[in-house]
Design a protein around this motif. Structure first.
Motif, mmCIF file in Angstrom:
data_model
loop_
_atom_site.group_PDB
_atom_site.id
_atom_site.type_symbol
_atom_site.label_atom_id
_atom_site.label_comp_id
_atom_site.label_asym_id
_atom_site.label_seq_id
_atom_site.Cartn_x
_atom_site.Cartn_y
_atom_site.Cartn_z
ATOM 1 N N UNK A 152 0.712 -1.130 -0.062
ATOM 2 C CA UNK A 152 0.005 -0.084 0.043
ATOM 3 C C UNK A 152 0.896 1.119 0.069
ATOM 4 N N UNK A 153 1.976 1.308 0.794
ATOM 5 C CA UNK A 153 2.908 2.500 1.083
ATOM 6 C C UNK A 153 3.531 2.788 -0.366
ATOM 7 N N UNK A 154 4.181 1.735 -1.057
ATOM 8 C CA UNK A 154 4.731 1.742 -2.067
ATOM 9 C C UNK A 154 3.669 2.249 -3.451
ATOM 10 N N UNK A 155 2.759 1.745 -3.413
ATOM 11 C CA UNK A 155 1.631 1.998 -4.496
ATOM 12 C C UNK A 155 1.257 3.429 -4.159
ATOM 13 N N UNK A 156 1.092 3.992 -2.968
ATOM 14 C CA UNK A 156 0.652 5.281 -2.790
ATOM 15 C C UNK A 156 1.613 6.186 -3.217
ATOM 16 N N UNK A 157 3.035 6.185 -3.052
ATOM 17 C CA UNK A 157 4.061 7.022 -3.560
ATOM 18 C C UNK A 157 4.005 6.894 -4.951
ATOM 19 N N UNK A 158 3.834 5.649 -5.478
ATOM 20 C CA UNK A 158 4.041 5.659 -7.097
ATOM 21 C C UNK A 158 2.867 6.258 -7.886
ATOM 22 N N UNK A 159 1.532 5.961 -7.361
ATOM 23 C CA UNK A 159 0.524 6.826 -7.999
ATOM 24 C C UNK A 159 0.313 8.167 -7.381
ATOM 25 N N UNK A 182 -1.932 7.030 1.528
ATOM 26 C CA UNK A 182 -1.655 5.786 2.344
ATOM 27 C C UNK A 182 -2.898 5.480 3.791
ATOM 28 N N UNK A 183 -3.307 6.786 4.032
ATOM 29 C CA UNK A 183 -4.557 6.776 5.017
ATOM 30 C C UNK A 183 -5.579 5.921 4.492
ATOM 31 N N UNK A 184 -5.925 6.127 2.972
ATOM 32 C CA UNK A 184 -7.079 5.760 2.551
ATOM 33 C C UNK A 184 -6.705 4.165 2.451
ATOM 34 N N UNK A 185 -5.643 3.648 1.979
ATOM 35 C CA UNK A 185 -5.352 2.258 1.650
ATOM 36 C C UNK A 185 -5.239 1.432 3.085
ATOM 37 N N UNK A 186 -4.503 2.001 3.960
ATOM 38 C CA UNK A 186 -4.253 1.320 4.981
ATOM 39 C C UNK A 186 -5.464 1.262 6.037
ATOM 40 N N UNK A 187 -6.075 2.494 6.153
ATOM 41 C CA UNK A 187 -7.178 2.789 7.132
ATOM 42 C C UNK A 187 -8.504 1.851 6.242
ATOM 43 N N UNK A 188 -8.592 1.979 5.008
ATOM 44 C CA UNK A 188 -9.626 1.485 4.384
ATOM 45 C C UNK A 188 -9.560 -0.169 4.494
ATOM 46 N N UNK A 189 -8.376 -1.023 4.347
ATOM 47 C CA UNK A 189 -8.349 -2.424 4.405
ATOM 48 C C UNK A 189 -8.753 -2.704 5.905
ATOM 49 N N UNK A 190 -8.229 -1.893 6.820
ATOM 50 C CA UNK A 190 -8.620 -2.402 8.285
ATOM 51 C C UNK A 190 -10.049 -2.289 8.510
#
Length: 610
Positions: free
Chosen positions: A17-24, A110-118
């Protein structure tokens, strides 16, 4: 899933999620995919490293995300924000420049991806998994702290078979509010309507502080519905962790008929029981065995378990040994018959008890009507033998268990217990031993009592057999009766008859209806059959005769009766001649004497004296 495997999955998922967030994020800011230059590699490494470091510091991987809430959201925000700040510091130091827009977009992704999965997992678990299982539609009575605790557990638990629909609460200020997303739809008066409209299958009463009287009132409302009614465990069991909040139990008849518990005067009881030798007759019976259980809490030196039935004495001995295995109490089983005067003297001489609780007796009214001679032998002669042996061998306190049926008795059983009371009160005169009697009503759940009989009849499909629609009785629980007996010994000065304030009498037909409902049936399913009053029975019982009434309480809810006429010469004459009398004559003689009518049917065997 193991702890290590769970952490590995989270670390891998978060890294992606972190690497994808930085890339996109780079793609969104520059409208093109980033080049793998030093800036991108350094930013990716710093963001990944700092995220996992701060995750360890804030223990993000130890959170149970199926229960995620605002607290977990704040932790994710802290970890991601600190990680982005770390990247900005490195960019400023190493590249002499700060890519603010890129970092801001990356932070949001990152917030959207990490929080969203949880939170997606929690939503999936609560909505899909919970709804995929059949659950009983449930209503909670009580929207206070206990009710919301129950609701929170039900909403979290995937294993529970209950689906929370609504609250009922008499607090008007809570009406029309939502608590944990569940509406408070009204007060107890709306219960029947709410159950019908919402198709409620299960009702949970979640008010631990509820008095017995209020619980009875609420249950009567619940009984108008077809829903199963359950109740929260005892509050002390919840606090001590013995029982979890979602371990509901069915409402028992003891909950409805019992009164508020009487607090014991621990100091006074300890003074005459602790480190003393205590003897209990009828120790294998319902009352006797409960007296033994409660006495053991006060650490007597020895406890003599005396009874006629070897199986019941063996059972209570094994139970007490297991329950009090680390206690220094010496348990001494003794098989003996109260009618054997020599044996009673032998037992008293052998153990030299300080305290005697006399709980052994024949108590079944219809049986004693057919066998009055056995009532004389066990209830009168047995009591006399035990009392005389106690007096001779220096017993300090003698407490006899009596009954409300001894008041103005119409039965052999009641008459025999009244005459036994007279013996006890007579023995107290000019005697160092303090002799007292304790009088109370029917005991819920005792062997052969009405509740177990009704339960058996319900189990067989009915009908429940009630003698008369207007029959009423006083009721108390076995522990309550036993506590009264123990407390009476501490209050004893000698010669008293102690009476518990039994509250309001209960109609037997209402008791039968409640038991049917508590068993999950309707009155129509089981049925109630009226069989007529049996020989010796009264429509209602009393606790005191007119000449015994004494208004003063000697302890909370405990009264003392005045001494009335004692007929010891006449009682001794019955003892000498009972075996030669016909049953009907003996029956009338016992009842007449117990009612102060000192006469016989045929010849003047008994003359008036006091």
């Amino acid at each position: 899933m193991s702890y290590r495997k769970r952490i590995s999955i989270f670390i891998t998922l978060d890294s992606i999620i972190i690497l994808s967030a930085l890339y996109f994020g780079n793609y969104l800011v520059t409208t093109g995919f980033p080049e793998l230059n030093l800036l991108f590699v350094l930013s990716s490494f710093t963001l990944l490293l700092s995220y996992h470091v701060f995750s360890l510091i804030f223990k993000i991987y130890k959170k149970a995300w199926e229960y995620a809430s605002v607290g977990e959201s704040i932790i994710i925000l802290k970890v991601v924000s600190l990680s982005i700040i770390s990247v900005s510091v490195v960019q400023q130091l190493m590249m002499n420049g700060l890519h603010f827009r890129l970092l801001a977009v990356t932070c949001l992704l990152c917030l959207l991806g990490i929080g969203g999965t949880r939170f997606w997992w929690r939503i999936f678990r609560d909505d899909y998994l919970n709804n995929s299982l059949y659950k009983k539609r449930t209503l909670i009575i009580g929207a206070g702290s206990a009710g919301t605790m129950v609701a929170r557990q039900l909403l979290k638990s995937i294993d529970s078979d209950l689906k929370l629909i609504a609250y009922i609460d008499d607090d008007y200020n809570k009406h029309h509010l939502d608590i944990l997303g569940i509406p408070v739809i009204g007060g107890i008066s709306q219960l029947e309507k709410a159950v019908e409209e919402l198709n409620i299958e299960n009702i949970i009463i979640a008010i631990p502080s509820l008095s017995k009287k209020k619980l009875n009132k609420i249950f009567l409302e619940c009984a108008k519905t077809k829903a199963q009614t359950q109740i929260l465990p005892m509050l002390e069991d919840l606090v001590t962790g013995k029982i979890s909040v979602n371990k509901f139990r069915d409402v028992e008849v003891e909950d409805l008929l019992g009164r508020e518990p009487i607090d014991l005067d621990i100091d006074s009881i300890s003074g005459y029981v602790t480190n003393k030798v205590v003897l209990v007759t009828g120790a294998g019976g319902s009352i006797g065995s409960e007296i033994c259980r409660q006495i053991c809490n006060f650490n007597p030196k020895q406890l003599v378990l005396l009874g006629h039935g070897e199986n019941s004495i063996h059972s209570i001995e094994l139970e007490l040994k297991e329950k009090f295995e680390h206690s220094p109490i010496e348990l001494l089983p003794e098989i003996a018959d109260l009618k054997d005067a020599h044996k009673m003297q032998s037992v008293m001489n052998k153990y030299r008890p300080n305290v005697v609780y006399h709980a052994a007796a024949h108590k079944h009214v219809p049986l004693m009507e057919r066998n009055p001679e056995e009532a004389v032998k066990n209830n009168i002669i047995g009591t006399k033998n035990l009392a005389e042996a106690s007096s001779l061998h220096g017993v300090e306190t003698f407490v006899m268990i009596s009954t409300d049926k001894a008041v103005n008795p119409t039965s052999v059983m009641g008459a025999s217990k009244r005459l036994a009371e007279m013996i006890i009160q007579h023995m107290d005169r000019n005697n160092k031993t303090k002799f007292v009697a304790v009088r109370f009503g029917n005991v819920l759940g005792s062997n052969g009592s009405v509740v177990p009989i009704f339960k058996q009849q319900i189990k067989k499909g009915g009908p429940v057999k009630v003698t008369h629609p207007e029959m009423v009785r006083y009721f108390m629980t076995i522990p309550e009766a036993s506590r009264l007996v123990i407390q009476a010994g501490a209050l004893a000065n000698g010669g008293e008859i102690f009476i518990l304030d039994m509250g309001d009498p209960v109609k037997i037909v209402d008791l039968a209806k409640n038991l049917i409902k508590l068993s999950g049936f309707s009155i129509e399913d089981i049925g109630i059959e009226f069989t007529g009053i049996r020989p010796g029975e009264k429509l209602f019982e009393e606790l005191l005769k007119e000449d015994e009434i004494h208004e003063q309480q000697v302890y909370t809810n405990i009264y003392i009766g005045r001494t009335s006429n004692l007929y010891l010469e006449e009682i001794n004459e019955i003892i000498e001649n009972y075996s030669s009398l016909e049953k009907e004559i003996l029956r009338e003689t016992l009842i007449n004497l117990a009612n102060n009518q000192v006469k016989l049917i045929d010849e003047p065997l008994i003359s008036a004296s006091g």
